[in-house]
Design a protein around this motif. Structure first.
Motif, PDB file in Angstrom:
ATOM      1  N   ARG A   1      -3.516   6.555  44.484  1.00  0.00           N
ATOM      2  CA  ARG A   1      -2.133   6.339  44.123  1.00  0.00           C
ATOM      3  C   ARG A   1      -1.611   5.228  45.341  1.00  0.00           C
ATOM      4  N   ARG A   2      -2.359   5.214  46.388  1.00  0.00           N
ATOM      5  CA  ARG A   2      -1.801   4.363  47.561  1.00  0.00           C
ATOM      6  C   ARG A   2      -2.861   4.503  48.631  1.00  0.00           C
TER       7      ARG A   2
ATOM      8  N   ASN B  89      11.253  11.522  49.130  1.00  0.00           N
ATOM      9  CA  ASN B  89      10.587  10.588  48.413  1.00  0.00           C
ATOM     10  C   ASN B  89      11.623   9.515  47.775  1.00  0.00           C
ATOM     11  N   LYS B  90      11.887   8.447  48.341  1.00  0.00           N
ATOM     12  CA  LYS B  90      12.737   7.365  48.075  1.00  0.00           C
ATOM     13  C   LYS B  90      12.198   6.491  46.643  1.00  0.00           C
ATOM     14  N   ASP B  91      10.656   6.877  46.400  1.00  0.00           N
ATOM     15  CA  ASP B  91      10.337   6.052  45.291  1.00  0.00           C
ATOM     16  C   ASP B  91      10.321   6.933  44.065  1.00  0.00           C
ATOM     17  N   GLY B  92      10.625   8.038  44.191  1.00  0.00           N
ATOM     18  CA  GLY B  92      10.935   8.618  42.919  1.00  0.00           C
ATOM     19  C   GLY B  92      12.043   9.886  43.102  1.00  0.00           C
TER      20      GLY B  92
END
Length: 151
Positions: free
Chosen positions: A93-94, A143-146
């Motif tokens: 994913r990253r 998790n500030k992305d989700g």
């Protein structure tokens, strides 16, 4: 990877792991071998038990993915030389280039620990990879992305 497999056997296996439904012709084209050579190799890999079968993988239930970070050290002149291999693995994913002894920090989400292990073996088989340290994700607190989770 299994010992005794040459680079073409490994490429065939990697192609099948990415998409087991692709045609022999598509595999042959992608690894630059004839269709008959790929067919013979597939038959040998199946008969020897290296390839034990083909299966249907269903979408896992929400939250059922196994997550890990791979800290990768390599001896390649540039991190960018390894990136094409990483892009071939859909569960990655990253990937970040970082400072210190570790060259790349790779985040992986796989449907099972077995698949996570397969991915690690694929990466470990790369000649430029010197060491991989696996860090399993046990909990995600921020998790500030989700979504934020407390499990």
């Amino acid at each position: 990877m299994h010992t005794g497999l040459d680079k073409f056997d490994q490429q065939i296996i990697a192609a099948l792991q990415q998409d087991a439904r692709q045609s022999v012709s598509a595999i042959a084209s992608s690894i630059h071998l004839s269709r008959s050579a790929v067919s013979e190799r597939l038959k040998r890999l199946e008969q020897s038990g290296v390839i034990r079968g083909y299966q249907v993988l269903l979408q896992p239930a929400a939250g059922a993915l196994v997550s890990a970070y791979f800290a990768i050290e390599h001896n390649s002149a540039r991190c960018a030389d390894i990136i094409p291999k990483l892009l071939q693995i859909p569960e990655i994913r990253r990937c970040h280039g970082i400072s210190g002894e570790t060259d790349l920090m790779v985040f992986v989400e796989a449907p099972s620990v077995a698949r996570l292990h397969q991915i690690r073996e694929l990466l470990d088989a790369e000649p430029a990879v010197v060491r991989i340290t696996t860090h399993m994700v046990l909990s995600e607190w921020i998790n500030k992305d989700g979504d934020n989770k407390n499990s």
